[in-house]
Design an enzyme around this catalytic site. Structure first.
Site, mmCIF file in Angstrom:
data_model
loop_
_atom_site.group_PDB
_atom_site.id
_atom_site.type_symbol
_atom_site.label_atom_id
_atom_site.label_comp_id
_atom_site.label_asym_id
_atom_site.label_seq_id
_atom_site.Cartn_x
_atom_site.Cartn_y
_atom_site.Cartn_z
ATOM 1 N N PHE A 1 -12.230 8.604 12.170
ATOM 2 C CA PHE A 1 -13.063 9.735 11.738
ATOM 3 C C PHE A 1 -12.874 10.084 10.260
ATOM 4 O O PHE A 1 -13.440 11.053 9.772
ATOM 5 C CB PHE A 1 -12.792 10.970 12.609
ATOM 6 C CG PHE A 1 -13.247 10.785 14.026
ATOM 7 C CD1 PHE A 1 -14.572 10.466 14.317
ATOM 8 C CD2 PHE A 1 -12.349 10.915 15.080
ATOM 9 C CE1 PHE A 1 -14.995 10.278 15.629
ATOM 10 C CE2 PHE A 1 -12.765 10.729 16.396
ATOM 11 C CZ PHE A 1 -14.092 10.411 16.680
ATOM 12 N N HIS A 2 -12.061 9.312 9.577
ATOM 13 C CA HIS A 2 -11.889 9.562 8.142
ATOM 14 C C HIS A 2 -13.193 9.188 7.422
ATOM 15 O O HIS A 2 -13.856 8.226 7.776
ATOM 16 C CB HIS A 2 -10.736 8.683 7.633
ATOM 17 C CG HIS A 2 -10.276 9.020 6.238
ATOM 18 N ND1 HIS A 2 -11.026 8.733 5.116
ATOM 19 C CD2 HIS A 2 -9.145 9.609 5.789
ATOM 20 C CE1 HIS A 2 -10.359 9.151 4.032
ATOM 21 N NE2 HIS A 2 -9.216 9.690 4.421
ATOM 22 N N GLU B 1 -8.194 5.043 -4.520
ATOM 23 C CA GLU B 1 -8.769 5.581 -3.287
ATOM 24 C C GLU B 1 -9.176 7.026 -3.509
ATOM 25 O O GLU B 1 -8.529 7.757 -4.263
ATOM 26 C CB GLU B 1 -7.732 5.598 -2.152
ATOM 27 C CG GLU B 1 -7.388 4.278 -1.556
ATOM 28 C CD GLU B 1 -6.337 4.450 -0.451
ATOM 29 O OE1 GLU B 1 -6.320 5.507 0.210
ATOM 30 O OE2 GLU B 1 -5.526 3.535 -0.282
ATOM 31 N N ASN C 1 0.841 -1.195 0.000
ATOM 32 C CA ASN C 1 0.000 0.000 0.000
ATOM 33 C C ASN C 1 0.871 1.237 0.000
ATOM 34 O O ASN C 1 1.766 1.363 0.838
ATOM 35 C CB ASN C 1 -0.910 0.026 1.232
ATOM 36 C CG ASN C 1 -1.932 1.129 1.127
ATOM 37 O OD1 ASN C 1 -2.805 1.088 0.256
ATOM 38 N ND2 ASN C 1 -1.831 2.126 1.983
ATOM 39 N N GLU C 2 0.635 2.090 -0.947
ATOM 40 C CA GLU C 2 1.355 3.364 -1.030
ATOM 41 C C GLU C 2 2.834 3.185 -0.680
ATOM 42 O O GLU C 2 3.339 3.798 0.277
ATOM 43 C CB GLU C 2 0.691 4.414 -0.141
ATOM 44 C CG GLU C 2 -0.693 4.765 -0.633
ATOM 45 C CD GLU C 2 -1.299 5.992 0.038
ATOM 46 O OE1 GLU C 2 -0.900 6.338 1.148
ATOM 47 O OE2 GLU C 2 -2.195 6.597 -0.572
ATOM 48 N N GLU D 1 -7.752 6.120 11.982
ATOM 49 C CA GLU D 1 -8.564 6.718 10.916
ATOM 50 C C GLU D 1 -10.064 6.584 11.155
ATOM 51 O O GLU D 1 -10.854 6.595 10.217
ATOM 52 C CB GLU D 1 -8.147 6.118 9.577
ATOM 53 C CG GLU D 1 -6.695 6.453 9.281
ATOM 54 C CD GLU D 1 -6.223 6.040 7.897
ATOM 55 O OE1 GLU D 1 -6.420 4.862 7.546
ATOM 56 O OE2 GLU D 1 -5.665 6.894 7.189
HETATM 57 C C1 GLA Z 1 -3.980 6.619 2.084
HETATM 58 C C2 GLA Z 1 -3.944 5.161 2.476
HETATM 59 C C3 GLA Z 1 -5.178 4.683 3.148
HETATM 60 C C4 GLA Z 1 -5.717 5.718 4.102
HETATM 61 C C5 GLA Z 1 -5.944 7.005 3.363
HETATM 62 C C6 GLA Z 1 -6.547 8.090 4.210
HETATM 63 O O1 GLA Z 1 -4.338 6.841 0.792
HETATM 64 O O2 GLA Z 1 -3.614 4.307 1.408
HETATM 65 O O3 GLA Z 1 -4.882 3.490 3.829
HETATM 66 O O4 GLA Z 1 -4.797 5.920 5.114
HETATM 67 O O5 GLA Z 1 -4.714 7.463 2.892
HETATM 68 O O6 GLA Z 1 -6.755 9.250 3.480
#
Ligand code: GLA
Ligand code: ZN
Length: 673
Positions: free
Chosen positions: A359-360, A309, A148-149, A357
């Site tokens: 509250f995201h 995303e 991931n990222e 996260e």
């Molecule tokens: C990134 C991550 C996700 C999440 C989002 C929140 O894009 O890949 O897991 O943390 O940010 O905005």
């Protein structure tokens, strides 16, 4: 089109709810109601999949994949290396990253692992293989989501441990062969920095070397290589057991990794988009930034990408996090499709009860099920994407203009000690691209390694570094008929940050001889006139003279360089090259590019002038031409002189004038000529 339709869904993290089967059943039911057809599964699920070293628990995932299959929901399956389980860091502390100052990280957060570590690579390959064996052949699993990222770990994306240092030295040995070569490429004669043994070379760090810009550049290249290699190792592993394509989700203007290099190892490009909507009432700067980033993603492979995303409402990591105002959710989703995405995916499906996260924004909140504005917005997008899927299928953006956006140039120009220390490469890129966006003229964003054939216009703002062969490529592009635009502080150094001596590498093409560069304070701001209007010369003012035959379109108006060229145009072969000696504001760039577009024969797809805040993007293919007309104003506008089109949503004929509601995107369709 991957999956056979525009994907709609997002990160699904049911490993947070394993003790609550009723939550899972509700998820599936509500996914159907929201028009979700694809979820990304298992992104951070390592601890749930392998609770103890070598003991795998896969039945829960099997059950979920099976249930999703019954509901026709596809799965993007992640390798779980985005976060490490505690048993791993406890037993093998060497897998944790070492910071630039030499301190090893403590466990926690996410990523936080060394990309070189053989233990990390072995443990990763083991879990990846197990996942691929069990799920890689499942009918509804359509894509690998690697980690991931990658590189995004709340700070320095690189690891400075001894293993990484040793690997760096090996990488340098391969690149330079001898220390003499390295010393001269890095200009180590300055300040007695000459290396006499490879072991003397260390990664840049706060208590160590930060002043050798060539070292920093190579460290960034090496780190990219290391992370790309890790990613490719994961891809090779899952592909031993399955034939699925692979992606890795990229980030917004992420400086840490050269995504051009990363992209080479991927089958499909995907990325995570979190624009700062409603930062100001004028949404244009944010829209331009998001559009630029979409274009960067599309341009790696010149194929549709995936929006992996985005948030359905607000986020939780900026100082303050506005919710999307009515209409903005649909518009920002359509913007992604307009610029080449074949998906709209969210982070995340359901808000967790706890954790960082909670509250995201998510499709489902903590308490209201489907009775929320967000859910309604998402369902509306789901419906629209389903309707437009077959229209969008097999279409892609094919702009005839390009903006040069090159990571190595980004690193070099911001690291260097020069006329200013506050240069922001992306600001310059966005300032120029904004003129394209406002005119509704699309651009690819490509590196200096790209093939320029097929473009009519190439803009290279703040093109400080000229990579090997770049000047020749531009020369050929222009002499074959292309229009080239560049700015001050361009063509200064080569790939190891060594200044060019003698003539500027494109002196003949630009038709100017550069001499000095001024970085005046605000009080000393200079000005120039272009076609009767005066504009400020901002940030940097390069001083030089025009060669014979070069048209001087503007000159500086004051100071000791009054009368020196500020804007020039030089015809060269069948094409021409523009040179902007000074940093410029939006108003100038708007007026300037209007002329440049005309010279290059570029028009927007509607062939008409667009009101402020409105842009257009075009996808073509399969005998169709689609134009996405987007209104980023929070008020209605109308676009006149559009010709005759069909509204792709309603099938209605649309001719002459197009009325757009606040934050509306209309998709117009025509048979391609
Ligand atoms: C990134 C991550 C996700 C999440 C989002 C929140 O894009 O890949 O897991 O943390 O940010 O905005
Ligand atoms: Zn390391």
């Amino acid at each position: 089109m991957l999956g056979g339709h525009i994907l709609h869904g997002g990160d699904y993290n049911p490993d947070q709810w394993l003790g609550c089967p009723e939550v899972f059943e509700e998820d599936v039911r509500l996914m159907k109601a929201a028009g979700v057809n694809c979820v990304s599964l298992g992104i951070f699920a390592w601890a749930a999949l392998e609770p103890e070293e070598g003991r795998y628990e896969l039945d829960w995932m099997d059950h979920i994949i099976t249930r999703l299959e019954q509901e026709n929901i596809q799965v993007v399956l992640a390798t779980p290396t985005g976060a490490m389980p505690h048993w791993l860091t406890e037993k093998y502390p060497e897998v944790m990253q070492v910071q630039a100052d030499g301190r090893r990280n403590l466990p926690g957060k996410r990523h936080n692992f060394c990309y070189t570590s053989p233990v990390m690579r072995r443990k990763t390959a083991e879990i990846d293989r197990v996942l691929a064996k069990r799920f890689g052949g499942r009918k509804n699993v359509i894509l690998w989501h690697i980690s991931n990222e990658l590189g995004g770990n709340f700070g320095d994306s690189t690891c400075h441990c001894e293993l990484c240092q040793a690997a760096f030295r090996e990488w340098l040995k391969k690149k330079y062969k001898t220390l003499d070569n390295l010393n001269s490429a890095w200009w180590n004669y300055f300040w007695s920095h000459t290396y006499t043994d490879w072991e003397q070379i260390h990664s840049p760090g706060p208590y160590g070397e930060t002043t050798s810009t060539a070292l920093v550049l190579d460290w960034r290249r090496f780190s990219t290589e290391q992370i790309a290699d890790f990613c490719e190792m994961e891809i090779r592993t899952v592909k031993e057991e399955s034939n699925l394509p692979a992606t890795a989700n990229f980030m917004y203007f992420f400086k840490g990794l050269d995504y051009n290099r990363m992209a080479r190892g991927l089958d499909i490009i995907s990325w995570d988009n979190y624009p700062f909507w409603h930062k100001t009432k004028d949404e244009v700067p944010t829209a331009v930034k998001a559009a630029a980033n979409h274009n960067i993603m599309r341009s790696f492979k010149k194929e549709p990408f995936l929006l992996m995303e985005s948030t359905p409402s607000g986020i939780s990591w900026r100082e303050y996090n506005p919710l999307k105002r009515p209409g903005m959710h649909m518009l920002s989703c359509m913007q992604a499709i307009a610029h080449g995405s074949d998906s709209v995916q969210y982070f995340q499906w359901r808000k967790g009860r706890g954790g960082f996260e909670k509250f995201h924004g998510a499709v489902l909140d903590h308490r209201n099920g489907k009775n929320t504005r967000t859910f309604h917005d998402v369902a509306e997008v789901g419906e629209r994407l389903a309707r437009l899927s077959s229209v969008v299928d097999k279409t892609v953006n094919r702009p005839e203009a390009a903006v040069i956006f090159d990571w190595e140039n980004w690193w070099a120009v911001e690291d260097t000690q020069g006329p200013r220390l506050d240069l922001k490469y992306t600001d310059w890129i966005l300032a120029h691209y904004r003129a394209f966006w406002e005119a509704g003229i699309e651009a690819d964003f490509v590196s200096m390694d790209a093939d320029l054939t097929g473009y009519r216009l190439v803009a290279a703002p703040l093109n400080y570094m000229y990579k090997e062969g770049w000047a020749d490529k531009v020369r050929k592009f222009v002499s074959d008929g292309g229009v080239f635009v560049t700015t001050c502080f361009s063509g200064e150094v080569n790939e190891t940050d060594l200044c060019f001596t003698g003539r500027h590498p494109l002196e003949d093409v630009l038709g100017i001889v550069k001499e000095e560069i001024d970085a005046p304070s605000e009080e000393f701001e200079n000005r120039f006139s272009y076609k009767g209007t005066e504009y400020p010369a901002r940030c940097l003012c390069e001083i030089g003279r025009a060669k014979e035959g070069t048209e001087v379109l503007s000159v500086y108006e004051s100071d000791f360089y009054a009368g020196c060229p500020a804007v020039t145009r030089n015809s060269c072969g069948k094409g021409s090259a523009y040179y902007l000696a000074a940093g410029a504001d939006t108003a100038f760039l708007r007026a300037f590019y209007k002329d440049v577009f005309e010279e290059a024969g570029l028009k927007n797809a509607l062939g008409t002038e667009l009101p402020y805040g409105v842009t257009a993007a075009e996808r073509t293919g399969d005998g169709r031409k689609l134009v996405f007309v987007m209104n980023f104003n929070n008020e209605p506008v109308s676009v006149e002189g559009i010709g005759r089109w069909t509204d792709a949503d309603s099938g209605a004929v649309c001719e002459g004038e197009l009325k757009l509601r606040e934050f509306q995107c209309v998709v117009l369709e025509k048979q391609a000529e």
